[in-house]
Design a protein around this motif. Structure first.
Motif, mmCIF file in Angstrom:
data_model
loop_
_atom_site.group_PDB
_atom_site.id
_atom_site.type_symbol
_atom_site.label_atom_id
_atom_site.label_comp_id
_atom_site.label_asym_id
_atom_site.label_seq_id
_atom_site.Cartn_x
_atom_site.Cartn_y
_atom_site.Cartn_z
ATOM 1 N N ASP A 1 -5.653 9.007 12.976
ATOM 2 C CA ASP A 1 -5.623 10.207 12.018
ATOM 3 C C ASP A 1 -4.973 9.944 10.562
ATOM 4 O O ASP A 1 -4.548 8.655 10.735
ATOM 5 N N MET A 2 -4.643 10.878 9.844
ATOM 6 C CA MET A 2 -4.177 10.430 8.808
ATOM 7 C C MET A 2 -2.577 9.849 8.847
ATOM 8 O O MET A 2 -1.975 9.338 7.713
ATOM 9 N N ASP A 3 -1.881 10.042 9.902
ATOM 10 C CA ASP A 3 -0.633 9.543 10.026
ATOM 11 C C ASP A 3 -0.687 8.230 10.403
ATOM 12 O O ASP A 3 0.281 7.419 11.069
ATOM 13 N N ASP A 4 -1.753 7.329 10.257
ATOM 14 C CA ASP A 4 -1.737 5.996 10.231
ATOM 15 C C ASP A 4 -2.192 5.228 8.874
ATOM 16 O O ASP A 4 -3.252 5.708 8.340
ATOM 17 N N VAL A 5 -1.398 4.307 8.461
ATOM 18 C CA VAL A 5 -1.903 3.836 7.026
ATOM 19 C C VAL A 5 -3.050 3.035 7.095
ATOM 20 O O VAL A 5 -3.648 2.940 6.002
ATOM 21 N N GLN A 6 -3.636 2.484 8.143
ATOM 22 C CA GLN A 6 -4.739 1.891 8.154
ATOM 23 C C GLN A 6 -6.025 3.060 7.871
ATOM 24 O O GLN A 6 -6.910 2.716 7.250
ATOM 25 N N SER B 1 -8.511 -1.863 -1.745
ATOM 26 C CA SER B 1 -8.544 -0.783 -2.675
ATOM 27 C C SER B 1 -7.953 -1.030 -3.869
ATOM 28 O O SER B 1 -8.670 -0.788 -5.060
ATOM 29 N N VAL C 1 2.007 14.606 4.759
ATOM 30 C CA VAL C 1 1.330 13.453 5.843
ATOM 31 C C VAL C 1 1.295 12.086 5.226
ATOM 32 O O VAL C 1 1.858 11.017 5.981
ATOM 33 N N PHE D 1 -5.637 -3.742 3.244
ATOM 34 C CA PHE D 1 -4.833 -3.158 2.311
ATOM 35 C C PHE D 1 -4.868 -3.181 0.900
ATOM 36 O O PHE D 1 -4.544 -2.705 -0.064
ATOM 37 N N GLY E 1 -13.168 6.062 -1.390
ATOM 38 C CA GLY E 1 -13.040 6.317 -2.750
ATOM 39 C C GLY E 1 -13.991 5.393 -3.649
ATOM 40 O O GLY E 1 -14.699 6.089 -4.371
ATOM 41 N N MET F 1 0.983 -1.389 -0.044
ATOM 42 C CA MET F 1 -0.004 0.002 0.028
ATOM 43 C C MET F 1 0.977 1.123 -0.069
ATOM 44 O O MET F 1 0.585 2.331 -0.948
ATOM 45 N N THR G 1 3.775 9.088 6.214
ATOM 46 C CA THR G 1 3.344 8.067 6.884
ATOM 47 C C THR G 1 3.802 6.769 6.035
ATOM 48 O O THR G 1 4.280 5.722 6.752
ATOM 49 N N THR H 1 -9.786 15.154 4.091
ATOM 50 C CA THR H 1 -9.649 14.196 3.159
ATOM 51 C C THR H 1 -10.708 13.520 2.769
ATOM 52 O O THR H 1 -10.879 13.297 1.374
ATOM 53 N N ILE I 1 -5.670 5.655 5.970
ATOM 54 C CA ILE I 1 -5.273 5.734 4.437
ATOM 55 C C ILE I 1 -6.091 4.957 3.783
ATOM 56 O O ILE I 1 -6.519 5.132 2.874
ATOM 57 N N ALA I 2 -5.762 3.629 4.221
ATOM 58 C CA ALA I 2 -6.319 2.275 3.420
ATOM 59 C C ALA I 2 -7.858 2.564 3.551
ATOM 60 O O ALA I 2 -8.611 2.227 2.383
ATOM 61 N N ILE J 1 -9.330 5.288 3.838
ATOM 62 C CA ILE J 1 -10.121 6.464 2.797
ATOM 63 C C ILE J 1 -10.039 6.170 1.286
ATOM 64 O O ILE J 1 -10.853 6.496 0.633
ATOM 65 N N THR J 2 -8.971 5.266 1.001
ATOM 66 C CA THR J 2 -8.924 4.977 -0.427
ATOM 67 C C THR J 2 -10.244 3.911 -0.758
ATOM 68 O O THR J 2 -10.720 3.892 -1.887
ATOM 69 N N TYR K 1 5.871 3.971 8.010
ATOM 70 C CA TYR K 1 5.229 2.651 8.182
ATOM 71 C C TYR K 1 6.012 1.555 7.352
ATOM 72 O O TYR K 1 6.204 0.336 7.904
ATOM 73 N N THR L 1 -6.353 8.194 -4.453
ATOM 74 C CA THR L 1 -7.709 8.596 -4.033
ATOM 75 C C THR L 1 -7.673 9.443 -2.917
ATOM 76 O O THR L 1 -8.680 10.341 -3.001
#
Lengths: 225, 214, 406
Positions: free
Chosen positions: C204-209, C346, B96, C343, C218, A207, B100, C243, C211-212, C214-215, B104, A218
């Motif tokens: 928050d957005m500083d966690d890749v989960q 998306s 950000v 992950f 979409g 990812m 991240t 976002t 971000i996943a 949010i994708t 990660y 996205t």
């Protein structure tokens, strides 16, 4: 241009942070990022807090359903802001720590925030009971396995588990529930945990690479290409 | 004053628990107060910790001017409120997300892939007389085999590029069963601790508030 | 009772006897006699720069004195002085079985000397000072060479397959049940004319989960925009709010219905975990969404949300990489994306070849882990049982390759 710059920033920052781990002079960059993030988060709060005020303000203005509760929310919000930012009734004055004992901010925390949070958390006891009931009606083989494992571990942590299987002879001691519970925790549970953790890491790597390579956009609100 | 505080806390505790019966005005009141108070609480905390402590004090006392970059990114975030240049607010967001992703990748790779694989590389048994593993119980040898095989088949389950059919499908099945045992174990382990949370609240209601238990 | 008179001579006999008896009862276990203080002083103390860091650490190693008995040792105390000074200051303490110490309180390029003391019953038995050592900064961290090589292998595979798919090569990806169910779940909301609830977790957005999550939003928003269903997204972080708005807005624009988009589809509640949950629970029972998505980072609130969702009869699709919360989602939701599947989701739903290519790449990583596990376990077992040199070397090599040094 509007869409390219953000993708370039993501790629550049991501690549630099990956490489920084391998170069000691740059290894603090990760910590610096979290400081930047903390600062950005406060600025962003103006958007979130603004949204809270606007949504509830609108409800009050339009006298929408339950508008009275919106008024309560806004009153609580501004009361807490005033208590904390102006350090109202803080025994040490404006220079003291905002959470000083006796300050209005700390009183609101102790009397309202804390019991509300703890009670919400305690609801879990009821929900875990209803979820157990749901699992009890195991719909398929996987759910049955989950249920049996949960049941053994639960029994293994209670005196009932010890008494119920204490009669089993020593040579079959694994069948005694407390021993079986320990074996489950240290063998199949460990294996499952490892597979999940390795899988998660590979998912994160893939990812993150999609983000850094600009394949996944996205989050920018832009569609690919 | 202390008694007033205890009554207030009891009022909110019962209000939240009343939700279990159904949604009602008491719960709505508690919810509204909780949302307002906690949103305010977090803003105040973020303000004093991050803006005052982390940003302002470090700039004025330690002259860490590089923190201004963070503040500029924060300000860019607010440009969303000015539609003609609102698109600039994507820059801090990309920053950000990029950071991240970068952080990660390495953290997860090191702690989840490398460490977990390394920990799995263990002998299953030993045929050497005198070796501690030689005299291990059959249960622990079976346990070692289950750890290695379970991790392997668990990974088979997550395989995306091959259909779960035949022998491969069989392994994936064992994999998901292992994962389900893990979930069950975790579930069973948590039940007790969740019950203790409720006991804590009951202790407050019947002890601190009503004084029925001491 | 009458007093018993005790004569002075009797007293003088009894007192020493009592003292002897008392000392015999409270006597310490026997201690190995110490020939001299020198027998306790730690030996072979080395102080050298800790390799591959920013020049902020000196590493000390020593050996215990030959005749030292660990049971009588309280531990070791480490002292430091700058090269030009003779005043040694205590900088730390280790246990009796630890003979290594990392001094992180040094400044790059300055020179320091050290003394180590074995502590026995509060008495320090001090060593001589070491020759001066100085911390230096290295430019490259060769300790992480293995991390770099294996990382490049996996990242290379992901990148290769993305490129491979870009060139139009066909790749097979199996069906993932939880993801196939997304369209069905949205369809149900359409039929019932009820909204969809999307919860992106509490980080928050500083966690890749997140971000996943949010994708995935979409992809969900695209279908929502096509079918004209109401989507409700309460969030607990301001950056996630902005976002998510961008993401949903884009989906509506893509569907050619920008007018139907409304900022209030996404609303900020509070940063507080349980305050947020209290509000989301309220939204659920009042608006009765037909479908609930929980995709992101979740903690204790996972079960509160999923059980409330159950009570209103919603179809629930969850996904998280928090191993401790997965069991609750599995028990209470209709479909759960377990860890890696969150992950992959998306990429899978995008149906774009280059995104699917990345899934193929991560499978290479899994294959590598699986091969290493089989070969490593077999080598370890043979080496342990029969001491065959080749397998011992193979096992050592694998351990070396997968050990992360700090």
């Amino acid at each position: 241009m509007k869409r390219k710059i953000p993708v370039i920033i993501t790629s550049l920052v991501g690549t630099v942070l990956i490489l920084s781990v391998f170069f000691p002079p740059a290894e603090r960059m990760g910590e610096d990022f979290s400081i930047f993030f903390d600062i950005i988060a406060v600025f962003a709060f103006f958007l979130g807090g603004g949204n809270l005020v606007r949504i509830h303000g609108n409800k009050i203005y339009k006298k929408a359903r339950d508008w009275g509760f919106s008024a309560v929310t806004l009153a609580g919000f501004f009361l807490m802001l005033a208590a904390g930012l102006f350090k109202i009734a803080n025994p040490g004055g404006i220079a003291a720590d905002v959470t000083a004992q006796g300050s209005l901010f700390q009183m609101l925390y102790d009397w309202i925030f804390n019991p509300l949070g703890a009670s919400m958390y305690a609801l879990l006891a009821f929900y875990v009971a209803s979820a157990s009931y749901r699992a009890f009606r195991a719909k398929n083989k996987e759910a049955t396995i989950l249920l049996i494992a949960a049941f053994i571990i639960l029994l293994g942590r209670t005196p009932l588990g010890v008494y119920a299987t204490a009669w089993i002879p020593e040579q079959f001691s694994l069948m005694q529930i407390p021993n079986l519970a320990i074996w489950i925790m240290t063998a199949p549970n460990l294996a499952g945990q490892r597979a999940i953790m390795i899988g998660i890491a590979l998912g994160v790597i893939s990812m993150s690479l999609r983000l850094i390579l600009g394949v996944e956009r996205t989050y920018l609100g832009t569609d690919n290409e | 004053m202390e008694i007033f505080g205890t009554w207030l806390a009891a009022f909110f505790t019962l209000g939240i628990i009343s939700f279990l019966y159904r949604d009602n005005a008491w719960y709505k009141l508690c919810e509204s107060i909780f949302v307002g108070i906690s949103a305010g609480y977090w803003f105040v905390t973020l303000f004093w910790d991050n803006i005052h402590g982390l940003f302002w004090e470090r700039i004025t006392e330690r002259h860490d001017y590089w923190l201004l970059i963070g503040a500029s990114l924060g300000l860019m975030m607010l440009l969303r409120l000015i539609p003609p240049i609102g698109w600039i607010s994507r820059w801090p967001l990309s920053f950000v997300v990029g950071a991240t992703a970068g952080l990660y990748i390495i953290n997860y790779f090191a702690s989840n892939v490398m460490v977990q694989v390394e920990n799995t590389l263990m002998p299953l048994f030993s045929a050497k007389f005198g070796d501690p593993l030689f005299s291990a119980s059959p249960y622990s040898i079976v346990g070692n085999i289950v750890v290695a095989a379970g991790t392997f088949t668990g990974l088979v389950y997550f395989f995306f590029s091959k259909e779960h059919k035949g022998a491969f499908g069989g392994m994936a099945k064992i994999g998901i069963w292992t994962i389900m045992i893990t979930f069950g174990a975790s579930f069973g382990y948590t039940v007790m601790s969740r019950m203790s949370l409720l006991i804590g609240r009951m202790d407050f209601i019947f002890g601190d508030w009503l004084g029925l238990i001491r | 009772m009458k007093n018993v008179p005790i004569s002075y001579p009797t007293f003088f006999i009894i007192l020493p006897l009592l003292i002897i008896l008392n000392s015999a009862l409270t006597a310490q276990p026997e201690v190995t006699p110490i020939d001299s203080a020198a027998a306790l002083i730690p030996r072979n103390i080395t102080a050298k720069d800790f390799k591959y860091d920013r020049g902020e650490t000196i590493e000390l190693n020593w050996k215990p004195a030959d005749r030292v008995n660990q049971e009588m040792l309280d531990g070791y105390e480490v002292y430091r002085a700058e090269e030009s000074s003779d005043s040694f200051v205590s900088i730390g303490f280790t246990g009796p079985d630890v003979t290594r110490f990392k001094d992180n309180g040094v400044v790059s390029e300055k020179r320091y000397r050290y003394r180590v003391a074995a502590i026995v019953g509060d008495v320090p038995y001090l060593s001589e000072a070491t020759p001066p050592a100085s911390p230096t900064m290295e430019l490259v961290n060769f300790n992480l060479a293995n991390l770099f090589i294996i990382g490049c292998l996996i990242a290379g595979a992901v990148t290769y397959f993305i490129g491979h798919a870009r060139r139009g090569k066909k790749l097979f990806i199996r069906k993932i049940a939880g993801l196939e169910a997304i369209d069905e779940a949205i369809g149900r909301a359409t039929e019932m004319g009820r909204p969809i609830l999307f919860v992106p977790g509490i980080n928050d957005m500083d966690d890749v989960q997140t971000i996943a999550g949010i994708t995935l939003l979409g992809r969900v928003a695209k279908v929502v925009a096509d079918y004209d269903i109401k989507i409700n997204m309460p969030v607990s972080r301001s950056i996630v709010m902005t976002t998510a708005r961008e993401t949903i807005k884009e989906a509506y624009m893509g569907a050619g219905r920008p007018d139907a988009y409304n900022d209030d589809m996404v609303r900020y509640i509070t940063d507080e975990q349980f305050g947020y949950v209290a509000a989301v629970d309220g939204i659920m029972v009042r608006e009765k969404p037909a479908t609930c998505f929980y995709l992101g980072a979740f903690y204790a609130e996972s079960l509160i949300l999923a059980e409330t969702g159950n009570s209103i009869g919603a179809i629930q699709i969850a996904g998280t990489a928090q191993p401790a919360q997965l069991p609750f989602f599995v028990a209470a939701c209709d479909y759960t994306l377990i860890g890696e599947e969150l992950f992959a989701a998306s990429a899978y739903l995008s149906n774009e070849p280059k995104q699917l290519g990345s899934l193929k790449g991560q499978d290479v990583g899994k294959l590598l882990a699986m091969v290493v596990i089989i070969v490593g376990v077999v080598a370890a077992t043979i080496s342990q049982s029969w001491n065959i040199a080749f397998f011992t070397r193979l096992y050592d090599l694998m351990i070396k390759l997968f050990t992360v040094q700090n």
